[in-house]
Design an enzyme around this catalytic site. Structure first.
Site, PDB file in Angstrom:
ATOM      1  N   LEU A  33       0.816  -1.212   0.000  1.00  0.00           N
ATOM      2  CA  LEU A  33       0.000   0.000   0.000  1.00  0.00           C
ATOM      3  C   LEU A  33       0.851   1.265   0.000  1.00  0.00           C
ATOM      4  O   LEU A  33       1.872   1.355   0.671  1.00  0.00           O
ATOM      5  CB  LEU A  33      -0.921   0.005   1.223  1.00  0.00           C
ATOM      6  CG  LEU A  33      -1.875  -1.191   1.367  1.00  0.00           C
ATOM      7  CD1 LEU A  33      -2.779  -0.995   2.572  1.00  0.00           C
ATOM      8  CD2 LEU A  33      -2.703  -1.413   0.100  1.00  0.00           C
TER       9      LEU A  33
ATOM     10  N   HIS B 207      -3.336   4.215  -2.514  1.00  0.00           N
ATOM     11  CA  HIS B 207      -4.300   3.353  -1.821  1.00  0.00           C
ATOM     12  C   HIS B 207      -4.901   4.070  -0.611  1.00  0.00           C
ATOM     13  O   HIS B 207      -6.106   3.983  -0.356  1.00  0.00           O
ATOM     14  CB  HIS B 207      -3.606   2.072  -1.322  1.00  0.00           C
ATOM     15  CG  HIS B 207      -3.062   1.205  -2.398  1.00  0.00           C
ATOM     16  ND1 HIS B 207      -1.710   1.031  -2.590  1.00  0.00           N
ATOM     17  CD2 HIS B 207      -3.673   0.459  -3.346  1.00  0.00           C
ATOM     18  CE1 HIS B 207      -1.513   0.189  -3.587  1.00  0.00           C
ATOM     19  NE2 HIS B 207      -2.691  -0.171  -4.076  1.00  0.00           N
TER      20      HIS B 207
ATOM     21  N   GLN C 238      -9.328  -0.597 -16.664  1.00  0.00           N
ATOM     22  CA  GLN C 238      -9.840  -1.501 -15.634  1.00  0.00           C
ATOM     23  C   GLN C 238     -11.077  -0.917 -14.972  1.00  0.00           C
ATOM     24  O   GLN C 238     -12.077  -1.619 -14.761  1.00  0.00           O
ATOM     25  CB  GLN C 238      -8.761  -1.757 -14.585  1.00  0.00           C
ATOM     26  CG  GLN C 238      -9.243  -2.517 -13.362  1.00  0.00           C
ATOM     27  CD  GLN C 238      -8.154  -2.722 -12.348  1.00  0.00           C
ATOM     28  OE1 GLN C 238      -7.304  -3.587 -12.513  1.00  0.00           O
ATOM     29  NE2 GLN C 238      -8.146  -1.932 -11.275  1.00  0.00           N
TER      30      GLN C 238
ATOM     31  N   SER D  47       2.593   3.872  -7.853  1.00  0.00           N
ATOM     32  CA  SER D  47       2.356   2.484  -8.226  1.00  0.00           C
ATOM     33  C   SER D  47       3.221   1.600  -7.346  1.00  0.00           C
ATOM     34  O   SER D  47       4.363   1.959  -7.013  1.00  0.00           O
ATOM     35  CB  SER D  47       2.720   2.246  -9.691  1.00  0.00           C
ATOM     36  OG  SER D  47       2.752   0.863  -9.998  1.00  0.00           O
ATOM     37  N   SER D  48       2.709   0.454  -6.975  1.00  0.00           N
ATOM     38  CA  SER D  48       3.504  -0.486  -6.183  1.00  0.00           C
ATOM     39  C   SER D  48       4.736  -0.947  -6.956  1.00  0.00           C
ATOM     40  O   SER D  48       5.743  -1.328  -6.361  1.00  0.00           O
ATOM     41  CB  SER D  48       2.649  -1.704  -5.803  1.00  0.00           C
ATOM     42  OG  SER D  48       1.553  -1.304  -4.998  1.00  0.00           O
ATOM     43  N   ARG D  49       4.667  -0.896  -8.293  1.00  0.00           N
ATOM     44  CA  ARG D  49       5.789  -1.341  -9.126  1.00  0.00           C
ATOM     45  C   ARG D  49       6.897  -0.292  -9.235  1.00  0.00           C
ATOM     46  O   ARG D  49       7.946  -0.591  -9.797  1.00  0.00           O
ATOM     47  CB  ARG D  49       5.290  -1.731 -10.514  1.00  0.00           C
ATOM     48  CG  ARG D  49       4.449  -3.015 -10.524  1.00  0.00           C
ATOM     49  CD  ARG D  49       4.105  -3.440 -11.931  1.00  0.00           C
ATOM     50  NE  ARG D  49       3.536  -4.786 -11.974  1.00  0.00           N
ATOM     51  CZ  ARG D  49       2.243  -5.050 -12.003  1.00  0.00           C
ATOM     52  NH1 ARG D  49       1.377  -4.043 -11.996  1.00  0.00           N
ATOM     53  NH2 ARG D  49       1.805  -6.292 -12.035  1.00  0.00           N
TER      54      ARG D  49
END
Length: 273
Positions: free
Chosen positions: A30, A34, A150, A182-184
């Site tokens: 997170l 988020h 999405q 982004s988590s990436r």
């Protein structure tokens, strides 16, 4: 804050709630993006449920399923501090059967852009989101605009299947330098991060051109592609809110979309105009 691992336990808890429920589905790791969704849900609902589940069915072969960032203890602490009432932490074994019933994305708009680059991805997304909706029965569900296609798919699933859920689109949260959260992003080296900034820079430049009167999408995309020349560009596209390709920008009904690889990391970004 309560935590549940099994769908039936989560459903039993949900039955005890009589007022509004906000739901934020996540794959963990997170970040502030988020947290912004969670805070909005806490503000707008009596109860907020967050799910943390790295869903295997939306990853294609060769993607980062095994290495996807995982910080469960930190994620739970973030949820607790943000005012979350319950966290759902299932496993693939509890979420899927060996002979699984499938849900598929629309044959046209589910297989353009992200769907073309990642065939089958939206099948997995819709499958798991429908399961999560059935388990948590939310009043409202919160999704970020960064994953624009999405979001469009999920809004249409709710519409087509007559689900009694309000989908709440939430604004993209960016770091101070403009990079969409982004988590990436943790995969990026310092040099790669500098290159990654060209995604948001291309969108800002295109928006400036639109403000100054440019409407021709071919010209705008060409300008964006030039800005993105240092990346391994996958696509630049301009669509309306229904994901129809546009020849001219329609103010108030257009989305500028970009996807590119920087090193081994695939990034997406967009701007709604």
């Amino acid at each position: 804050m309560k935590t549940f691992n099994k769908p039936k336990e989560m459903q039993a808890y949900r039955k005890t709630i009589t007022k509004s429920v906000g739901f934020v589905p996540t794959m963990g790791a997170l970040h502030e993006g988020h947290i912004s969704l969670i805070k909005q849900s806490v503000e707008e609902n009596e109860t907020t449920i967050v799910s943390i589940f790295v869903n295997p069915t939306q990853f294609l072969e060769g993607e980062d399923l095994e290495s996807y960032p995982s910080k469960i203890e930190a994620d739970l602490k973030i949820c607790e501090l943000a005012g979350v009432d319950a966290v759902f932490l299932p496993t693939a074994k509890t979420m899927y059967e060996s002979d699984e019933l499938r849900i598929t994305a629309p044959k046209i708009k589910g297989f353009i852009l992200e769907g073309a680059k990642r065939p089958g991805h939206f099948d997995g997304v819709l499958q798991v989101v429908l399961k999560l909706f059935n388990i948590t029965s939310p009043t409202k569900a919160y999704f970020g605009k960064k994953d624009a296609q999405q979001l469009f798919m999920i809004e249409n699933m709710v519409k087509h299947l007559f689900l009694p859920i309000m989908i709440v689109p939430c604004e993209i949260v960016r770091e101070g330098d403009g990079l969409a959260l982004s988590s990436r992003n943790v995969y990026l080296s310092a040099k790669e991060r500098e290159i990654a900034l060209f995604l948001s820079k291309s969108l800002k430049y295109a928006t400036k051109q639109i403000i100054e009167g440019e409407r021709d999408t071919a010209k705008i995309k060409a300008m964006m592609e030039e800005v993105l020349s240092a990346t391994e560009l996958e696509y630049v596209e301009i669509v309306d809110r229904e994901f129809n390709l546009l020849k001219e920008v329609e103010i108030g009904d257009s989305i500028l979309l970009v996807a590119a690889r920087v090193g081994t990391t695939r990034l997406i970004d967009n701007m709604w105009v």
